[in-house]
Enzyme design. Structure first.
Site, PDB file in Angstrom:
ATOM      1  N   HIS A  17      42.192  29.626  45.837  1.00  0.00           N
ATOM      2  CA  HIS A  17      40.892  30.319  45.781  1.00  0.00           C
ATOM      3  C   HIS A  17      39.798  29.354  45.336  1.00  0.00           C
ATOM      4  O   HIS A  17      38.698  29.338  45.903  1.00  0.00           O
ATOM      5  CB  HIS A  17      40.934  31.495  44.795  1.00  0.00           C
ATOM      6  CG  HIS A  17      41.858  32.591  45.184  1.00  0.00           C
ATOM      7  ND1 HIS A  17      42.855  33.040  44.350  1.00  0.00           N
ATOM      8  CD2 HIS A  17      41.944  33.350  46.306  1.00  0.00           C
ATOM      9  CE1 HIS A  17      43.506  34.030  44.943  1.00  0.00           C
ATOM     10  NE2 HIS A  17      42.979  34.223  46.134  1.00  0.00           N
ATOM     11  N   LYS A  41      46.532  48.508  45.471  1.00  0.00           N
ATOM     12  CA  LYS A  41      47.450  47.371  45.653  1.00  0.00           C
ATOM     13  C   LYS A  41      48.394  47.208  44.465  1.00  0.00           C
ATOM     14  O   LYS A  41      49.322  46.417  44.533  1.00  0.00           O
ATOM     15  CB  LYS A  41      46.657  46.070  45.829  1.00  0.00           C
ATOM     16  CG  LYS A  41      46.071  45.879  47.205  1.00  0.00           C
ATOM     17  CD  LYS A  41      45.504  44.479  47.311  1.00  0.00           C
ATOM     18  CE  LYS A  41      45.051  44.166  48.711  1.00  0.00           C
ATOM     19  NZ  LYS A  41      44.542  42.779  48.792  1.00  0.00           N
ATOM     20  N   ARG A  90      44.660  30.514  55.453  1.00  0.00           N
ATOM     21  CA  ARG A  90      45.702  29.527  55.175  1.00  0.00           C
ATOM     22  C   ARG A  90      46.577  29.291  56.386  1.00  0.00           C
ATOM     23  O   ARG A  90      47.020  28.185  56.634  1.00  0.00           O
ATOM     24  CB  ARG A  90      46.595  29.999  54.024  1.00  0.00           C
ATOM     25  CG  ARG A  90      45.917  30.072  52.692  1.00  0.00           C
ATOM     26  CD  ARG A  90      46.848  30.694  51.700  1.00  0.00           C
ATOM     27  NE  ARG A  90      47.329  31.964  52.231  1.00  0.00           N
ATOM     28  CZ  ARG A  90      47.427  33.088  51.554  1.00  0.00           C
ATOM     29  NH1 ARG A  90      47.142  33.107  50.291  1.00  0.00           N
ATOM     30  NH2 ARG A  90      47.842  34.195  52.115  1.00  0.00           N
ATOM     31  N   SER A 128      48.269  34.360  45.685  1.00  0.00           N
ATOM     32  CA  SER A 128      48.465  35.124  44.454  1.00  0.00           C
ATOM     33  C   SER A 128      49.848  35.762  44.423  1.00  0.00           C
ATOM     34  O   SER A 128      50.468  35.848  43.367  1.00  0.00           O
ATOM     35  CB  SER A 128      47.390  36.204  44.312  1.00  0.00           C
ATOM     36  OG  SER A 128      46.130  35.614  44.112  1.00  0.00           O
TER      37      SER A 128
END
Length: 161
Positions: A17, A41, A90, A128
């Site tokens: 990030h 989430k 990514r 993450s």
């Protein structure tokens, strides 16, 4: 002035990030790191903890501000007077999801553009969810996190013991 929004759950904020944030600081006047509440989430860290970690990680970046939000991203963009969203890509697997989200946001707010940035190669694998998996197994992920964030997490883990 070009103000951009970099949204995410940041559960926790990682070196990946930060790579995107630092790249954005060279392209735009002001970056708002927008920490989504995202209770659906089931984040590992509370919204307040995630905001605190992002603020600690971005403290030395003069043109970066951290804000929490819980409304629609396009409404947050309007509230912050920004017409640009930044997202990181990514891998190809990110692209499909990000493309859908970009189109959904464009359908709600055609005036808001989404710009995609790729992290450097050494940060491309960091997510993450990888960090959370490592943390759940009580292993060190210091090499994947900004030092300030790692310190916060280590302190929080010690407080639980």
């Amino acid at each position: 002035m070009k103000r951009v929004i970099y949204p995410g759950t940041f559960d926790p904020i990682t070196n990946g990030h930060m790579d995107i944030i630092i790249r954005a600081t060279h392209l735009f006047d002001e970056i708002i790191v927008a920490v989504a509440k995202s209770s659906e989430k089931g984040p590992m860290f509370s919204h307040a903890q995630r905001i605190a970690m992002a603020k600690a990680a971005c403290k030395s970046l003069d043109n970066v501000k951290v804000e929490g939000f819980s409304n629609l991203l396009v409404d947050f963009c309007r509230q912050m007077e920004s017409t640009i969203i930044i997202r990181g890509l990514r891998a190809v697997s990110d692209f499909e999801y990000e493309l859908q989200m970009g189109y959904a946001n464009a359908s709600l707010a055609p005036e808001i553009e989404t710009v995609y940035l790729m992290p450097s190669l050494e940060n491309a694998f960091i997510s993450s969810s990888v960090v959370r998996s490592i943390l759940k197994h009580d292993a060190s992920c210091a090499h994947l996190l900004p030092p300030q964030v790692n310190a916060i997490i280590e302190t929080s883990i010690k407080c639980k013991e």
